[in-house]
Design a protein around this motif. Structure first.
Motif, PDB file in Angstrom:
ATOM      1  N   GLN A  67       0.829  -1.204   0.000  1.00 19.89           N
ATOM      2  CA  GLN A  67       0.000   0.000   0.000  1.00 19.89           C
ATOM      3  C   GLN A  67       0.863   1.253   0.000  1.00 19.89           C
ATOM      4  O   GLN A  67       0.557   2.229  -0.687  1.00 19.89           O
ATOM      5  CB  GLN A  67      -0.931   0.003   1.213  1.00 19.89           C
ATOM      6  N   GLN A 127       2.213   1.753  -3.509  1.00 17.71           N
ATOM      7  CA  GLN A 127       1.160   2.265  -4.387  1.00 17.71           C
ATOM      8  C   GLN A 127       0.928   3.754  -4.143  1.00 17.71           C
ATOM      9  O   GLN A 127       0.778   4.531  -5.085  1.00 17.71           O
ATOM     10  CB  GLN A 127      -0.141   1.497  -4.171  1.00 17.71           C
ATOM     11  N   GLN A 167       1.426   6.836  -6.749  1.00 19.91           N
ATOM     12  CA  GLN A 167       0.324   7.771  -6.994  1.00 19.91           C
ATOM     13  C   GLN A 167       0.797   9.205  -6.773  1.00 19.91           C
ATOM     14  O   GLN A 167       0.509  10.094  -7.585  1.00 19.91           O
ATOM     15  CB  GLN A 167      -0.839   7.447  -6.062  1.00 19.91           C
TER      16      GLN A 167
END
Length: 125
Positions: A52, A55, A59
């Protein structure tokens, strides 16, 4: 006869000790299995948190790149508008070409900026 009683007592005592040994061994095995399961769950959670985080980093990098492009575009527009203002005020030696349609140029630039902002999904913080 006394000898048989003594042997029977010794056999009974050894059977009890064996049962206690089996019981403590079973307890140990249960505790180890429980601990092994807890370790597996902990490692899975750790992997998920790491994934996470990666990611989120990707982003944010993408969002940062888009914002840097927007800054470049707005800086160019600001420079152009400064030159235009200076030319209008008569303090600049720069003359605009007659073929430049300022309204079209500004509306395209503004709509490009707005399109980029609207097409981008909102970031979840």
């Amino acid at each position: 006869m006394a000898r048989k009683n003594k042997e029977n007592k010794n056999m009974a005592l050894s059977a009890v000790l064996r049962d206690e040994g089996d019981s403590s061994e079973d307890d140990y095995r249960r505790k180890r299995d429980k601990n092994n399961q807890a370790v597996k769950r902990s490692r899975v959670k750790s992997r998920m948190r790491t994934q996470q985080t990666l990611q989120r980093v990707n982003q944010l990098k993408t969002e940062n790149d888009m914002l840097e492009e927007k800054i470049k575009l707005l800086s160019k527009e600001l420079g152009f508008l400064k030159e235009l203002f200076m030319a209008q005020a008569g303090t600049s030696q720069i003359e605009l070409p007659k073929s430049v349609d300022l309204k079209t140029l500004l509306s395209d630039t503004t709509s490009d900026i707005l399109d980029n902002d609207l097409s981008k999904p909102p970031s979840s913080s």
